[in-house]
Design an enzyme around this catalytic site. Structure first.
Site, PDB file in Angstrom:
ATOM      1  N   THR A  32       0.723  -1.102  -0.145  1.00 43.86           N
ATOM      2  CA  THR A  32       0.011  -0.110   0.052  1.00 43.86           C
ATOM      3  C   THR A  32       0.878   1.270   0.034  1.00 43.86           C
ATOM      4  O   THR A  32       1.605   1.328   0.844  1.00 43.86           O
ATOM      5  CB  THR A  32      -1.025   0.002   1.313  1.00 43.86           C
ATOM      6  OG1 THR A  32      -1.516   1.140   1.198  1.00 43.86           O
ATOM      7  CG2 THR A  32      -0.269  -0.122   2.344  1.00 43.86           C
ATOM      8  N   HIS A  41       2.137 -11.583  14.424  1.00 47.65           N
ATOM      9  CA  HIS A  41       3.314 -12.208  15.252  1.00 47.65           C
ATOM     10  C   HIS A  41       3.092 -13.331  15.569  1.00 47.65           C
ATOM     11  O   HIS A  41       3.955 -14.180  16.335  1.00 47.65           O
ATOM     12  CB  HIS A  41       3.270 -11.238  16.586  1.00 47.65           C
ATOM     13  CG  HIS A  41       4.676 -11.111  17.058  1.00 47.65           C
ATOM     14  ND1 HIS A  41       5.691 -11.996  16.726  1.00 47.65           N
ATOM     15  CD2 HIS A  41       5.210 -10.272  18.100  1.00 47.65           C
ATOM     16  CE1 HIS A  41       6.796 -11.618  17.447  1.00 47.65           C
ATOM     17  NE2 HIS A  41       6.566 -10.457  17.928  1.00 47.65           N
TER      18      HIS A  41
END
Length: 401
Positions: free
Chosen positions: A320, A372
């Site tokens: 992006t 994560h």
């Protein structure tokens, strides 16, 4: 014979769609291949065209209705079974029906101009009341009734501001969310609530790429017919970094990890309808010019709402570029089921220490948001360092080192 107008096949990832806009009305003539209706999914707007010329006999689903794959939404009467007699009969029946509706429970026969005026405002003669004017329905009575009705409607709107598009003070505007915007909102919440999202940052000296683009700008256009932009460098560097860190090109499915052996990169594109992420397929097989051409084509289709389902499905990683809007730094949100997203930002001159001296260099922050649960700090930091190396020394992309 009647032709059924159905919702197109929707892929498995798209459960439903919404009727966005009818371009034709009931009893309106339609030419073959002319667009009848726009159907909006959570990914793209689908245009449904007439398979044959004819007359739209009926509309079964109104604008805003939720529909599903292969659902019947309208019926079309082909032109080859419509003749002049049918048309004349239809017009006569319609005229008789209108007259009957207008004078229902009323013996009064109105002239054509008054009938049209009443029909325009969906009124009947027995609805027109005026204590001061007794007798036949006249234009004055109708105008007086409409004036009182509009005043009453205006008063009602002022008491129910929450239900109107504009309040009387014009201080806010209320519009329904599009299906695409609803889906974007839900997915952003899903990404935030269902992933252990973390963002890490680095900065890149863009001087070499800027000089390279200036040096070969004209030759690149002459050879390939397209500009050499920054995005092809970003995509190329991402592919090489994903090869080094396969966890970032993977996704979680239940209790399993799916490692992808291909490189389909989603490119975030802002449109008037919301953010869409068309996919560049098999980026490792594309040249710089191929990437620039495909990005240009996808961006054009996105702005014209011409993207197809196949342009949007898939994608293992997203880029992006908030820099095109002037963003200096951001924390992009993961695009599920992907595990990471790279945020590119504005290139801005900043004083930097180089060999003990201060130099003004074109610097750019890059941000990697990642899940994560799957990606550890070592992989995320290493991934960004690889991106930094490749962008600061773009010759590495050509030498594959």
């Amino acid at each position: 014979m009647i032709i059924e107008i159905l919702v197109p096949d929707l892929p498995e990832s798209v459960s439903s769609a919404t009727i966005a806009k009818w371009h034709k009305k009931t009893n309106e003539t339609i030419n073959r291949d002319e667009v009848i209706v726009d159907i909006e999914t959570d990914k793209v707007v689908l245009e449904v065209a007439a398979p044959e010329s004819g007359v739209l006999e009926s509309i079964l689903k109104k604008e805003g209705s939720v529909v599903f794959s292969k659902q019947l939404i309208a019926k079309l009467k082909p032109v080859n079974i419509i003749n002049e007699t049918d048309i004349n009969q239809a017009e006569e029946i319609s005229d008789i029906f209108q007259k009957k509706t207008l004078i229902e429970n009323d013996t009064e026969v109105l002239n054509p101009s008054l009938r049209r005026l009443l029909s325009k405002h969906n009124l009947k003669p027995n609805m027109i009341e005026d204590k001061d004017i007794i007798g036949k329905t006249t234009r004055k009575k109708i105008d007086s009734y409409l004036l009182d009705s509009n005043k009453l409607h205006s008063d009602k709107n002022s008491k129910n501001k929450q239900d109107s598009d504009f309040n009387m003070d014009n201080r806010y505007r209320r519009v329904p969310m599009t299906q695409l915007r609803k889906t974007i909102a839900n997915r952003l919440l899903e990404a935030k609530n269902n992933t252990a999202m973390l963002t890490t940052f680095n900065e890149v000296n863009m001087k070499c790429i800027i000089n390279l683009r200036k040096m070969y700008k004209e030759k690149f256009i002459e050879s390939h017919g397209v500009h050499l932009g920054f995005m092809s460098f970003y995509v190329k560097s991402v592919v090489e970094a994903l090869k080094c860190y396969p966890e970032i090109n993977a996704s979680i499915n239940g209790e399993d990890i799916i490692y992808h052996n291909y490189f389909d990169v989603s490119i975030a594109v802002s449109t008037s309808r919301g953010l869409v992420t068309p996919v560049l397929k098999d980026c490792d097989m594309l040249s710089f010019s191929d990437i620039e051409k495909k990005i240009k084509k996808l961006a054009s289709k996105a702005s014209d709402a011409k993207l197809k389902i196949e342009d949007l499905v898939g994608g293992n990683f997203t880029i992006t570029n908030g820099g095109v809007f002037g963003s200096l730094m951001s924390t992009p949100i993961i695009n599920p089921p992907q595990s990471a997203i790279l945020g590119i930002h504005k290139i801005q001159d900043r004083p930097m220490a180089v060999d003990g001296k201060v130099e003004v260099l074109p610097m750019m922050y890059v941000a990697l948001s990642y899940d994560h649960r799957l990606i550890d700090g070592r992989e995320s930091v290493g991934f960004l360092l690889k991106i930094k190396e490749l962008l600061e020394e773009p010759v590495r992309l050509l030498l594959n080192i």
